[in-house]
Write a protein that holds these residues in place. Structure first.
Motif, mmCIF file in Angstrom:
data_model
loop_
_atom_site.group_PDB
_atom_site.id
_atom_site.type_symbol
_atom_site.label_atom_id
_atom_site.label_comp_id
_atom_site.label_asym_id
_atom_site.label_seq_id
_atom_site.Cartn_x
_atom_site.Cartn_y
_atom_site.Cartn_z
ATOM 1 N N VAL A 79 -3.169 2.104 -9.926
ATOM 2 C CA VAL A 79 -2.786 3.264 -9.395
ATOM 3 C C VAL A 79 -3.879 3.802 -9.351
ATOM 4 C CG1 VAL A 79 -0.655 1.793 -8.927
ATOM 5 C CG2 VAL A 79 -0.834 3.992 -10.331
ATOM 6 N N LYS B 224 -0.086 2.095 -12.993
ATOM 7 C CA LYS B 224 -0.217 0.889 -13.417
ATOM 8 C C LYS B 224 1.148 0.712 -12.751
ATOM 9 C CE LYS B 224 -2.910 0.128 -17.433
ATOM 10 N NZ LYS B 224 -4.715 -0.261 -16.501
ATOM 11 N N VAL B 225 0.909 -0.396 -11.794
ATOM 12 C CA VAL B 225 1.797 -1.545 -11.308
ATOM 13 C C VAL B 225 1.526 -2.923 -11.820
ATOM 14 C CG1 VAL B 225 1.005 -2.090 -8.930
ATOM 15 C CG2 VAL B 225 3.278 -1.849 -9.017
ATOM 16 N N ARG C 277 -2.301 -3.758 -12.225
ATOM 17 C CA ARG C 277 -3.116 -3.154 -10.837
ATOM 18 C C ARG C 277 -2.972 -1.522 -11.594
ATOM 19 N NH1 ARG C 277 -3.063 -2.467 -4.107
ATOM 20 N NH2 ARG C 277 -3.741 -0.985 -4.392
ATOM 21 N N ASP D 249 -5.293 5.197 -6.114
ATOM 22 C CA ASP D 249 -4.778 5.396 -4.584
ATOM 23 C C ASP D 249 -4.016 6.843 -4.944
ATOM 24 O OD1 ASP D 249 -3.904 2.501 -5.867
ATOM 25 O OD2 ASP D 249 -4.440 3.282 -3.536
ATOM 26 N N ASP E 217 0.204 -1.454 -0.317
ATOM 27 C CA ASP E 217 -0.173 0.026 -0.316
ATOM 28 C C ASP E 217 0.585 1.057 0.196
ATOM 29 O OD1 ASP E 217 -2.157 -1.673 0.319
ATOM 30 O OD2 ASP E 217 -3.027 -1.462 2.511
ATOM 31 N N SER F 31 2.038 6.526 -7.425
ATOM 32 C CA SER F 31 1.142 7.150 -7.273
ATOM 33 C C SER F 31 1.173 8.738 -7.259
ATOM 34 C CB SER F 31 -0.304 6.844 -6.678
ATOM 35 O OG SER F 31 -1.365 7.672 -6.680
ATOM 36 N N VAL G 51 2.441 1.552 -3.418
ATOM 37 C CA VAL G 51 1.324 2.432 -4.765
ATOM 38 C C VAL G 51 1.239 3.495 -4.300
ATOM 39 C CG1 VAL G 51 -0.921 1.739 -5.235
ATOM 40 C CG2 VAL G 51 0.494 -0.199 -4.720
ATOM 41 N N SER G 52 1.010 4.094 -3.073
ATOM 42 C CA SER G 52 0.941 5.520 -3.051
ATOM 43 C C SER G 52 2.171 6.283 -3.035
ATOM 44 C CB SER G 52 0.977 5.889 -0.990
ATOM 45 O OG SER G 52 -0.192 5.064 -1.125
#
Ligand SMILES: CC(C)(COP(=O)(O)OP(=O)(O)OC[C@H]1O[C@@H](n2cnc3c(N)ncnc32)[C@H](O)[C@@H]1OP(=O)(O)O)[C@@H](O)C(=O)NCCC(=O)NCCS
Length: 152
Positions: free
Chosen positions: A145, A101-102, A143, A148, A88, A95, A91-92
């Motif tokens: 992002v 995208k990751v 995924r 986020d 998390d 972002s 990803v933040s």
């Protein structure tokens, strides 16, 4: 909850031990340094009980794409939300760097990690033949992002 913070060079030994016991690939410590020193690299660790108990690293690439290279949690600290906290936070930050995208690759035989990534919103996006050094294929997972997005 664990403290999530950027990797420090002094974490190398602990990260290396977690990598050796958790990941099938044999990563040289030089790779940890190059991700850490790379301008587009991102390397976070989770600290619990004054110990590094997990880490995640990866790269931001062109076109809003980012890639997770390694994610592992110490065997004694799994199923406690540490992998989620690392992912998390990762990803933040991505972002905030503008990633959309990751991506990651995972072994088809690593059902644990596939289950974890599915729970974390990743979907299968293809198969890469002979992706790993030992000839095993890689499953690509992806995924978005954007949801986020954080304020700066
Ligand atoms: C994959 C890994 C990082 C997960 O870390 P973790 O700290 O145990 O994960 P969390 O506790 O944050 O779990 C988050 C969610 O995923 C689920 N989950 C975790 N491991 C799972 C598994 N093996 N199978 C299915 N779901 C799993 C948890 O139940 C939890 O779900 P919930 O939110 O509904 O409770 C850890 O198992 C690990 O280090 N594995 C070995 C290294 C590895 O394979 N890395 C990936 C290489 S691509």
């Amino acid at each position: 909850m664990p403290m999530i913070r950027p990797f420090r060079v002094s974490d190398t030994e602990q990260v290396s031990r977690i990598s050796d016991s958790s990941l099938k690939e044999d990563y040289d410590t030089a790779l940890f340094y190059s991700i850490y020193e790379s301008w587009n690299g991102l390397f976070l660790v989770a600290v619990e009980d004054n110990m590094v108990v997990g880490f995640i690293n990866g790269l931001t690439e062109a076109n809003g794409l980012s890639r997770i290279l390694m994610l592992a949690v110490h065997n004694d600290y799994r199923y406690m939300g540490i992998g989620s906290a690392l992912l998390d936070n990762f990803v933040s930050v991505l972002s905030s760097r503008g990633a959309r995208k990751v991506l990651l690759e995972v072994r088809p035989s690593n059902l644990n990690a596939i289950g974890f990534y599915r729970k974390k919103g990743f979907r299968t996006a293809g198969m890469i033949r002979n992706f790993y050094n030992d000839g095993e294929d890689g499953i690509r997972m992806v995924r978005d992002v954007t949801r986020d997005k954080v304020c700066r």
